[in-house]
Design a protein around this motif. Structure first.
Motif, short mmCIF file in Angstrom:
data_model
loop_
_atom_site.label_atom_id
_atom_site.label_comp_id
_atom_site.label_asym_id
_atom_site.label_seq_id
_atom_site.Cartn_x
_atom_site.Cartn_y
_atom_site.Cartn_z
N UNK A 110 7.19 61.26 31.91
CA UNK A 110 7.25 60.37 32.03
C UNK A 110 8.62 60.56 32.16
N UNK A 111 9.38 59.37 33.24
CA UNK A 111 10.69 59.47 33.89
C UNK A 111 11.38 58.19 32.20
N UNK A 112 10.72 57.14 31.86
CA UNK A 112 10.50 56.58 30.14
C UNK A 112 11.13 57.57 28.77
N UNK A 113 9.93 58.77 29.04
CA UNK A 113 9.78 59.13 28.43
C UNK A 113 10.95 60.34 28.05
N UNK A 114 11.09 60.42 29.35
CA UNK A 114 12.36 62.19 29.22
C UNK A 114 14.30 61.03 28.99
N UNK A 115 14.42 59.51 29.90
CA UNK A 115 14.86 59.31 29.08
C UNK A 115 15.70 58.77 27.69
N UNK A 116 14.08 58.99 26.98
CA UNK A 116 14.87 58.32 25.59
C UNK A 116 14.61 59.80 24.39
N UNK A 117 13.77 60.94 25.62
CA UNK A 117 13.65 62.06 25.01
C UNK A 117 15.86 63.27 24.98
N UNK A 118 16.20 62.11 26.36
CA UNK A 118 17.82 62.41 26.55
C UNK A 118 18.35 61.95 25.12
N UNK A 119 17.98 60.83 25.18
CA UNK A 119 18.75 59.73 24.30
C UNK A 119 18.93 60.20 22.94
N UNK A 120 18.04 60.56 22.76
CA UNK A 120 17.30 61.18 21.13
C UNK A 120 18.07 62.51 21.11
N UNK A 121 18.68 63.57 22.13
CA UNK A 121 19.22 64.71 22.33
C UNK A 121 21.10 64.54 21.88
N UNK A 122 21.41 63.24 22.71
CA UNK A 122 22.40 63.44 23.04
C UNK A 122 23.32 63.34 21.41
N UNK A 123 22.78 62.82 20.25
CA UNK A 123 23.92 62.29 19.30
C UNK A 123 23.83 64.10 18.80
N UNK A 124 22.51 65.19 19.09
CA UNK A 124 22.77 66.31 18.45
C UNK A 124 23.95 66.85 19.45
N UNK A 125 24.07 66.62 20.35
CA UNK A 125 24.59 67.84 20.87
C UNK A 125 26.63 67.31 20.84
N UNK A 126 26.65 65.90 20.09
CA UNK A 126 28.16 66.55 20.65
C UNK A 126 28.97 66.21 18.91
N UNK A 127 27.37 66.44 18.18
CA UNK A 127 28.28 67.14 16.52
C UNK A 127 28.77 68.57 16.83
#
Length: 127
Positions: A110-127
């Motif tokens: 769902x939109x809210x699940x996708x948003x949550x998923x992206x928020x969890x991935x974002x810190x991993x991408x900035x390492x």
């Protein structure tokens, strides 16, 4: 012999000041100095490469005016409609392939699940 990141960084600086002016390729310079090119390439990508970001547009996502309600909001029906709209959007498939071979797959978010998923991935991408 273990090769440290500092060793590669020092050699990279030397290459930029000496090797470039002599017309030596990066691979030749590092191989001549005892560092395999694949070791340098891995270090370089980790240090300098920006993550690949792909724009994603999902049809039916709530507009900015539907996502938030100006304070104070006296109409609970407007808030309920915004939440219903957010949860009615479904992304059928998300597939992320990383350079190390790892794959991340999600289905029917769902939109809210996708948003949550992206928020969890974002810190991993900035390492």
């Amino acid at each position: 012999m273990a090769i440290s990141s500092k060793d590669i960084e020092t050699l990279w600086g030397r290459y930029q000041s000496e090797g470039v002016s002599k017309g030596v390729s990066v691979s030749q310079y590092f191989e001549a100095n005892g560092i395999p090119y694949h070791v340098f390439e891995k270090w370089y990508k980790k240090r300098y490469r920006q993550p690949d970001v792909v724009e994603c547009v999902v049809d039916g996502t709530p507009n900015e005016d539907q996502q938030s309600c100006p304070a104070p909001c006296s109409n609970d029906k407007t808030v309920a409609q915004g939440l219903t709209l957010k949860n009615s959007v479904t992304v059928s498939h998300v597939n992320i392939c990383l350079s190390n071979g790892m794959r991340i797959d999600h289905h029917k978010l769902s939109y809210s699940e996708l948003l949550s998923f992206i928020q969890k991935l974002e810190p991993l991408c900035l390492v």
